[in-house]
Each structure stands twice: as structure tokens, then as C-alpha cells.
Design a protein around this motif. Structure first.
Motif, short mmCIF file in Angstrom:
data_model
loop_
_atom_site.label_atom_id
_atom_site.label_comp_id
_atom_site.label_asym_id
_atom_site.label_seq_id
_atom_site.Cartn_x
_atom_site.Cartn_y
_atom_site.Cartn_z
N ALA A 131 3.56 1.07 -22.36
CA ALA A 131 2.28 1.75 -22.12
C ALA A 131 1.41 0.94 -21.17
CB ALA A 131 1.55 1.98 -23.44
N ALA A 132 1.34 -0.37 -21.41
CA ALA A 132 0.54 -1.24 -20.54
C ALA A 132 1.12 -1.27 -19.12
CB ALA A 132 0.48 -2.65 -21.12
N ALA A 133 2.44 -1.35 -19.04
CA ALA A 133 3.09 -1.36 -17.73
C ALA A 133 2.88 -0.04 -17.01
CB ALA A 133 4.58 -1.64 -17.89
N TRP A 134 2.86 1.07 -17.76
CA TRP A 134 2.66 2.39 -17.17
C TRP A 134 1.27 2.48 -16.54
CZ3 TRP A 134 3.40 7.56 -20.34
CH2 TRP A 134 3.37 8.64 -19.46
N ALA A 135 0.27 1.92 -17.20
CA ALA A 135 -1.09 1.91 -16.65
C ALA A 135 -1.11 1.15 -15.32
CB ALA A 135 -2.07 1.31 -17.64
N GLY A 136 -0.47 -0.03 -15.30
CA GLY A 136 -0.40 -0.79 -14.06
C GLY A 136 0.38 -0.07 -12.99
N TYR A 137 1.41 0.64 -13.41
CA TYR A 137 2.25 1.42 -12.50
C TYR A 137 1.44 2.49 -11.79
CZ TYR A 137 5.97 4.81 -11.37
OH TYR A 137 6.80 5.71 -10.76
N ILE A 138 0.53 3.14 -12.52
CA ILE A 138 -0.30 4.20 -11.93
C ILE A 138 -1.19 3.61 -10.84
CG2 ILE A 138 -2.23 5.77 -12.39
CD1 ILE A 138 -0.97 6.38 -15.10
N VAL A 139 -1.79 2.47 -11.13
CA VAL A 139 -2.69 1.84 -10.16
C VAL A 139 -1.92 1.39 -8.91
CG1 VAL A 139 -4.27 -0.08 -9.77
CG2 VAL A 139 -4.30 1.13 -11.96
N LEU A 140 -0.78 0.72 -9.11
CA LEU A 140 0.02 0.27 -7.98
C LEU A 140 0.59 1.44 -7.19
CD1 LEU A 140 2.08 -2.80 -9.26
CD2 LEU A 140 0.45 -2.75 -7.37
N GLY A 141 1.02 2.48 -7.91
CA GLY A 141 1.58 3.65 -7.24
C GLY A 141 0.57 4.33 -6.35
N LYS A 142 -0.67 4.35 -6.78
CA LYS A 142 -1.73 4.92 -5.96
C LYS A 142 -1.88 4.14 -4.66
CE LYS A 142 -6.70 5.75 -5.74
NZ LYS A 142 -8.01 5.53 -6.39
N ARG A 143 -1.82 2.81 -4.77
CA ARG A 143 -1.95 1.98 -3.57
C ARG A 143 -0.78 2.18 -2.62
NH1 ARG A 143 -4.15 -3.79 -6.09
NH2 ARG A 143 -6.10 -2.95 -6.95
N VAL A 144 0.43 2.32 -3.17
CA VAL A 144 1.61 2.56 -2.33
C VAL A 144 1.46 3.87 -1.57
CG1 VAL A 144 4.07 3.11 -2.36
CG2 VAL A 144 3.21 1.18 -3.69
N ALA A 145 1.07 4.93 -2.30
CA ALA A 145 0.93 6.23 -1.67
C ALA A 145 -0.19 6.24 -0.65
CB ALA A 145 0.67 7.30 -2.75
N SER A 146 -1.32 5.58 -0.98
CA SER A 146 -2.45 5.53 -0.06
C SER A 146 -2.10 4.73 1.18
CB SER A 146 -3.66 4.91 -0.75
OG SER A 146 -4.07 5.69 -1.85
N SER A 147 -1.38 3.63 1.00
CA SER A 147 -0.95 2.81 2.13
C SER A 147 -0.02 3.58 3.04
CB SER A 147 -0.25 1.54 1.63
OG SER A 147 0.27 0.78 2.69
N SER A 148 0.84 4.41 2.42
CA SER A 148 1.75 5.25 3.20
C SER A 148 0.97 6.27 4.01
CB SER A 148 2.75 5.95 2.27
OG SER A 148 3.50 5.01 1.56
N SER A 149 -0.08 6.81 3.41
CA SER A 149 -0.90 7.80 4.11
C SER A 149 -1.59 7.18 5.31
CB SER A 149 -1.96 8.37 3.15
OG SER A 149 -1.35 9.06 2.09
N LEU A 150 -2.12 5.96 5.13
CA LEU A 150 -2.82 5.29 6.21
C LEU A 150 -1.88 4.93 7.34
CD1 LEU A 150 -5.17 2.89 4.20
CD2 LEU A 150 -5.84 4.91 5.52
N SER A 151 -0.68 4.50 7.00
CA SER A 151 0.27 4.07 8.02
C SER A 151 0.74 5.22 8.89
CB SER A 151 1.47 3.38 7.38
OG SER A 151 2.22 4.30 6.61
N SER A 152 0.62 6.46 8.37
CA SER A 152 1.10 7.62 9.12
C SER A 152 -0.03 8.45 9.68
CB SER A 152 1.99 8.48 8.23
OG SER A 152 1.28 8.92 7.10
N SER A 153 -1.30 8.03 9.47
CA SER A 153 -2.44 8.82 9.94
C SER A 153 -2.51 8.80 11.45
CB SER A 153 -3.73 8.25 9.35
OG SER A 153 -3.93 6.93 9.78
N GLY A 154 -2.97 9.91 11.97
CA GLY A 154 -3.14 10.02 13.40
C GLY A 154 -1.90 10.51 14.12
N SER A 155 -0.78 10.63 13.43
CA SER A 155 0.43 11.13 14.05
C SER A 155 0.63 12.57 13.69
CB SER A 155 1.63 10.30 13.60
OG SER A 155 1.81 10.43 12.20
#
Length: 283
Positions: A131-155
Motif C-alpha cells: 500500500a505504501a509503495a503504491w502511494a509512492g508509485y502514483i506520485v512517481l508515475g505522475k512525474r514520468v507521464a508529465s516528463s514524457s508530455s514535456l519532452s514531446s511538447s511542441g511537436s
């Protein structure tokens, strides 16, 4: 996802739960790397560090989850580990209706769990760790997805590029986790002598990781972190059904009532503006 978990339970007689979790990570890494073939840019800088952290946390979460379901019913473990995303949802709630929905879901989770600590203290501890790891997973997963969005913006076709970048990060993360957690492979000895069991081990990685996580990358950028965490309340229902159909684990009356409370909480949850994505759970 939980069809894969049911297969994993069947493998526990031939490998340790942690060993099966490592096989899942290995299978997912091989399939994702062969499919995505991440370019050089994905293997350096902040994106690489974030992908490795995400992969290791994900793999650790799955190890804890498998150790828990080796000792407790599948639906019970999923319900207990839901404490993690419920806390994430509570932290992101904005209205009385949202808070009420989270409380309702939390009550449902408690009813579904219906666990006596005396039954398996270790199983309960593993479930709470997941459960604790899942909470951390949600936070890290958001950063991964957001970072992916930023890296592809403007194209052109940035949404598709963002999804592809997110999948590349998953491939790298699982590859790194497979290497870092390789000592767990010592618990898989018997599996390597049977092509069938090895295929099942890889199949767990495909069913429980590649398919659901790839779908996550398509939809998560459209959902807020708190909203997605509450929608995950449907997972105890799914796990309960799969545990009954594939493992013969019959839910009790309190668990059935809790399932209805969870579904009611999901229905009550209000819509909010998307503030960023959050990823899928262990299973």
C-alpha cells in the motif's frame, strides 16, 4: 492484471513469491524493450534517473504484493493495499462530496479486507508495505507521464509522442529493476527447468504489466491524480471476481457489502479538472 496474479499464485509452488515477481519484471522488460527500442535520449539525464526510480519502486511494490497474496486471499490483499491510493485521493480532494466519496471507499475497503491479524501477521505487513509503495508509485508515475508530455511538447502529434516516450520510460525502468533486483532470481530455480513454467512467468509480465501499463500511458494524462486514485477503487471488485473464478476464493458477506460501498464511492466521486496523471496499481 489479476488474471496474471492468479497465474502467479499457481507458480508459487515452484518459485518463491519474490522470484515470481522478478520473473514478471524480466518478462515485462524483455517485451517492452523489444517493442519500444528506446533511443539514446531516453538513456541519459533526468529522464533516465526518473525511469529507474519508477521501475525499482514498481518492482518492489510487486514483490511485496506477491509475498502478500502468497499468505492472504487476492481480493483481501488488493483491498488492504488500497489504503495507499485512498490517502493520495484524500490529499487531493477539494469538496465535501469528494471527501465523502473517499470516506465511503475507505469504509468499503475495510469491510472487504476483513482480515484478522492473527491469521497472518506477515501477510498483513506485506500488504501494508505494498500500500505504501503504491502511494509512492502514483506520485512517481505522475512525474514520468508529465516528463514524457514535456519532452514531446511542441511537436506534431505530441500526444502520440508523449505516450511513446512514457512507454520508453517504462521499458528502461523495468530493465533497470530487473538488474538491480537480480538476487531474487535465486528463488526461481525450478522454473528454468520447465519451458511451460518459464512461459507462464513471462506471461505474468505481459498480462499484469505490459498490457495494463501501456494502456495507462494512453489515458492517464487525461485524469487528475486524486480522481484516478478513487477510480482505482474498482480494483478490489476485479480482484475478488478473479480470486473467486480462478482460485476458488469465496468472498464473505462483509466483503460483498464492502464491494458495494466501493462502487458507490466511485459513483459519488465528483469530476474535477485534470491536474496530471497517476498510474496503475500492482497486480
Amino acid at each position: 492484471m489479476y488474471a496474471g496474479a492468479a497465474i502467479a499464485v499457481d507458480l508459487f509452488g515452484h518459485a518463491t513469491p519474490a522470484g515470481v515477481a522478478w520473473l514478471r519484471c524480466l518478462g515485462a522488460a524483455v517485451v517492452l524493450l523489444a517493442w519500444r527500442r528506446p533511443g539514446r535520449a531516453a538513456w541519459r539525464g533526468r529522464g533516465l534517473r526518473l525511469a529507474i526510480a519508477f521501475g525499482v519502486v514498481t518492482a518492489g511494490m510487486n514483490v511485496l504484493f506477491y509475498e502478500a497474496i502468497a499468505r492472504l486471499p487476492l481480493g483481501t490483499v488488493v483491498a488492504m493495499e488500497f489504503i495507499g491510493p485512498v490517502l493520495v485521493a484524500a490529499a487531493g480532494s477539494r469538496s465535501v462530496r469528494d471527501v465523502l466519496a473517499v470516506v465511503l471507499v475507505a469504509c468499503g475497503v475495510v469491510a472487504i479486507a476483513d482480515v484478522q491479524v492473527s491469521g497472518s501477521v506477515l501477510g498483513v505487513l506485506f500488504a501494508l508495505g505494498a500500500a505504501a509503495a503504491w502511494a509512492g508509485y502514483i506520485v512517481l508515475g505522475k512525474r514520468v507521464a508529465s516528463s514524457s508530455s514535456l519532452s514531446s511538447s511542441g511537436s506534431s502529434g505530441s500526444s502520440v509522442s508523449s505516450v511513446s516516450s512514457g512507454l520508453d520510460s517504462l521499458a528502461i525502468g523495468f530493465a533497470a529493476a530487473t538488474v538491480l533486483l537480480s538476487p531474487l532470481a535465486f528463488g526461481t530455480g525450478e522454473v528454468w527447468s520447465s519451458p511451460r513454467m518459464l512461459l507462464l512467468g513471462v506471461g505474468v509480465g505481459v498480462l499484469s504489466t505490459v498490457v495494463p501499463y501501456a494502456l495507462d500511458q494512453v489515458v492517464l494524462r487525461r485524469l487528475g491524480q486524486a480522481r484516478f486514485a478513487v477510480l482505482l477503487a474498482l480494483l478490489p471488485v476485479t480482484a475478488g471476481v478473479m480470486g473467486f473464478v480462478l482460485l476458488g476464493q469465496v468472498p464473505s458477506v462483509p466483503e460483498a457489502v464492502g464491494t458495494l460501498a466501493v462502487v458507490a464511492g466511485v459513483a459519488l466521486r465528483s469530476r474535477e479538472e485534470s491536474v496530471g496523471p497517476a498510474p496503475e496499481p500492482p497486480g
